[in-house]
Design a protein around this motif. Structure first.
Motif, PDB file in Angstrom:
ATOM      1  N   UNK A 115      39.424  25.806  24.256  1.00 35.75           N
ATOM      2  CA  UNK A 115      38.237  24.950  24.097  1.00 35.75           C
ATOM      3  C   UNK A 115      37.181  25.579  23.203  1.00 35.75           C
ATOM      4  N   UNK A 116      37.296  26.890  22.985  1.00 34.61           N
ATOM      5  CA  UNK A 116      36.288  27.588  22.206  1.00 34.61           C
ATOM      6  C   UNK A 116      35.000  27.824  22.970  1.00 34.61           C
ATOM      7  N   UNK A 117      35.032  27.547  24.281  1.00 29.67           N
ATOM      8  CA  UNK A 117      33.855  27.751  25.124  1.00 29.67           C
ATOM      9  C   UNK A 117      34.113  28.804  26.188  1.00 29.67           C
ATOM     10  N   UNK A 118      33.205  28.864  27.136  1.00 25.86           N
ATOM     11  CA  UNK A 118      33.336  29.829  28.220  1.00 25.86           C
ATOM     12  C   UNK A 118      33.525  29.097  29.547  1.00 25.86           C
ATOM     13  N   UNK A 119      34.468  29.569  30.337  1.00 25.31           N
ATOM     14  CA  UNK A 119      34.721  29.015  31.669  1.00 25.31           C
ATOM     15  C   UNK A 119      34.105  29.917  32.724  1.00 25.31           C
ATOM     16  N   UNK A 120      33.491  29.289  33.710  1.00 24.29           N
ATOM     17  CA  UNK A 120      32.883  30.044  34.805  1.00 24.29           C
ATOM     18  C   UNK A 120      33.933  30.378  35.853  1.00 24.29           C
ATOM     19  N   UNK A 121      34.033  31.656  36.179  1.00 24.38           N
ATOM     20  CA  UNK A 121      34.922  32.114  37.247  1.00 24.38           C
ATOM     21  C   UNK A 121      34.050  32.447  38.464  1.00 24.38           C
ATOM     22  N   UNK A 122      34.159  31.650  39.513  1.00 17.70           N
ATOM     23  CA  UNK A 122      33.242  31.806  40.652  1.00 17.70           C
ATOM     24  C   UNK A 122      33.359  33.171  41.310  1.00 17.70           C
ATOM     25  N   UNK A 123      32.224  33.653  41.808  1.00 16.16           N
ATOM     26  CA  UNK A 123      32.193  34.869  42.605  1.00 16.16           C
ATOM     27  C   UNK A 123      32.390  34.543  44.073  1.00 16.16           C
ATOM     28  N   UNK A 124      32.285  35.546  44.903  1.00 15.57           N
ATOM     29  CA  UNK A 124      32.574  35.391  46.325  1.00 15.57           C
ATOM     30  C   UNK A 124      31.561  34.498  47.034  1.00 15.57           C
ATOM     31  N   UNK A 125      30.376  34.296  46.441  1.00 14.94           N
ATOM     32  CA  UNK A 125      29.354  33.475  47.116  1.00 14.94           C
ATOM     33  C   UNK A 125      29.681  31.988  47.101  1.00 14.94           C
ATOM     34  N   UNK A 126      30.653  31.566  46.297  1.00 17.85           N
ATOM     35  CA  UNK A 126      30.991  30.153  46.247  1.00 17.85           C
ATOM     36  C   UNK A 126      31.831  29.768  47.465  1.00 17.85           C
ATOM     37  N   UNK A 127      31.169  29.742  48.600  1.00 20.52           N
ATOM     38  CA  UNK A 127      31.803  29.442  49.875  1.00 20.52           C
ATOM     39  C   UNK A 127      30.732  28.902  50.809  1.00 20.52           C
ATOM     40  N   UNK A 128      31.128  28.552  52.033  1.00 20.99           N
ATOM     41  CA  UNK A 128      30.141  28.092  53.020  1.00 20.99           C
ATOM     42  C   UNK A 128      29.596  29.234  53.863  1.00 20.99           C
ATOM     43  N   UNK A 129      30.492  30.114  54.287  1.00 11.17           N
ATOM     44  CA  UNK A 129      30.073  31.240  55.120  1.00 11.17           C
ATOM     45  C   UNK A 129      30.612  32.525  54.493  1.00 11.17           C
ATOM     46  N   UNK A 130      29.695  33.383  54.080  1.00 14.40           N
ATOM     47  CA  UNK A 130      30.076  34.647  53.459  1.00 14.40           C
ATOM     48  C   UNK A 130      29.767  35.793  54.403  1.00 14.40           C
ATOM     49  N   UNK A 131      30.775  36.595  54.700  1.00 15.02           N
ATOM     50  CA  UNK A 131      30.559  37.822  55.459  1.00 15.02           C
ATOM     51  C   UNK A 131      30.382  38.963  54.466  1.00 15.02           C
ATOM     52  N   UNK A 132      29.177  39.482  54.378  1.00  9.80           N
ATOM     53  CA  UNK A 132      28.874  40.629  53.523  1.00  9.80           C
ATOM     54  C   UNK A 132      28.978  41.881  54.388  1.00  9.80           C
ATOM     55  N   UNK A 133      30.173  42.467  54.410  1.00 12.75           N
ATOM     56  CA  UNK A 133      30.459  43.557  55.352  1.00 12.75           C
ATOM     57  C   UNK A 133      29.905  44.879  54.835  1.00 12.75           C
ATOM     58  N   UNK A 134      29.115  45.539  55.679  1.00 11.48           N
ATOM     59  CA  UNK A 134      28.487  46.828  55.365  1.00 11.48           C
ATOM     60  C   UNK A 134      27.701  46.747  54.057  1.00 11.48           C
TER      61      UNK A 134
END
Length: 311
Positions: free
Chosen positions: A85-104
């Protein structure tokens, strides 16, 4: 007790045994659209609580182990060039969820902590100038281990303030410990629990919590409590306006769980310490007197006039 929330709590308690008050506080924070910091020793069920909540509430769940090599792009995502496409695609990070467990969360760099906490506050991610809204509902359950400080980065006070509540699960009592050992002999209780509600139900319940009525007398009471922390001789940094708002939001959720459409002073008193203990900084006088944040906040409540008691 509200029938729907009672069903959720009862289902979670099939796994998290003997910790009903903790489960209620977590549910209240979720219904207040807040985030939770679990600050406790290893092995008491912090991760299990997050997983159980995701199953019972029927929401998407992701877990990130916060180690020193985790970078902000792991959290928020990144752009990748698309040759076709000649453009940039967004690759989601771990926050793209409903419930994120950020351990330690205290074991990663300040830069990575800041990336997560910015997302928590804004409810969206901006990568290369493009904004991506987070799914709804969205909640972070972060854990930190207070035992063993090697390799840890303490959360700055401004970032601690982003968490609606800080909780400690604590060890189970004797009977609960026996029940835990018995239940896990042959099966994993996580395999036995059922979905009780879904994401749309949570959003609807969050709106009902927002609609809970709060009298001006209650708002004045919350303001008096917050002001008292700012003037206390044992406290160097008192409760911020954000903290005062969190008290009201949690008090409304407490009323909702209790099946009421209005807030009472008791709702405020029940949530005050969990909402505020991590938001205040004690001065050297408190340390010399060996007083904890919880002790001082209890004293603040005792001497602040309550609308119903007149004390």
């Amino acid at each position: 007790m509200n029938n729907r929330t009672d069903a959720v709590i009862n289902e979670i308690e099939k796994v998290i045994i003997g910790k009903r008050e903790v489960v209620e506080r977590v549910l209240m924070a979720i219904l207040s659209e807040g985030h939770i910091l679990l600050d406790d020793v290893p092995g008491v069920g912090k991760t299990t609580l997050a997983v159980t909540c995701s199953v019972v509430m029927g929401v998407q769940y992701q877990r990130m182990q916060f180690t020193p090599d985790v970078v902000p792009s792991d959290i928020v995502g990144f752009s990748v060039y698309n040759k076709a496409t000649g453009g940039f695609d967004y690759k989601p990070g771990v926050v793209m969820t409903n419930l994120l467990l950020a351990d330690e969360i205290n074991r990663t760099s300040s830069k990575t902590q800041s990336a997560l906490l910015e997302v928590m506050e804004e409810g969206q991610v901006t990568v290369d100038g493009v904004t991506h809204p987070l799914p709804k509902p969205f909640v972070v359950i972060a854990t930190q281990n207070p035992v063993g400080s090697a390799g840890t980065q303490l959360l700055p006070q401004a970032q601690l303030d982003r968490f609606m509540i800080r909780l400690q699960m604590g060890y189970p009592d004797f009977k609960s410990q026996v029940d835990i050992l018995r239940d896990r002999q042959k099966v994993n209780p996580l395999d036995q629990i059922q979905k009780v509600i879904g994401g749309e139900d949570i959003i609807a319940m969050q709106q009902k919590v927002k609609d809970i009525h709060v009298e001006d007398a209650i708002l004045e009471y919350v303001t008096s409590l917050a002001m008292a922390t700012r003037e206390d001789e044992m406290i160097r940094l008192g409760v911020s306006p954000r903290g005062a708002l969190a008290i009201v939001r949690m008090a409304k959720a407490h009323a909702y769980l209790d099946g009421r459409n209005y807030v009472t002073p008791e709702d405020v008193q029940k949530v005050f310490i969990d909402v505020c203990a991590h938001r205040i900084i004690l001065n050297p006088k408190a340390r010399v007197a060996e007083l904890s944040a919880e002790d001082i906040l209890k004293n603040v409540m005792k001497r602040t006039k309550s609308p119903d008691s007149g004390r």
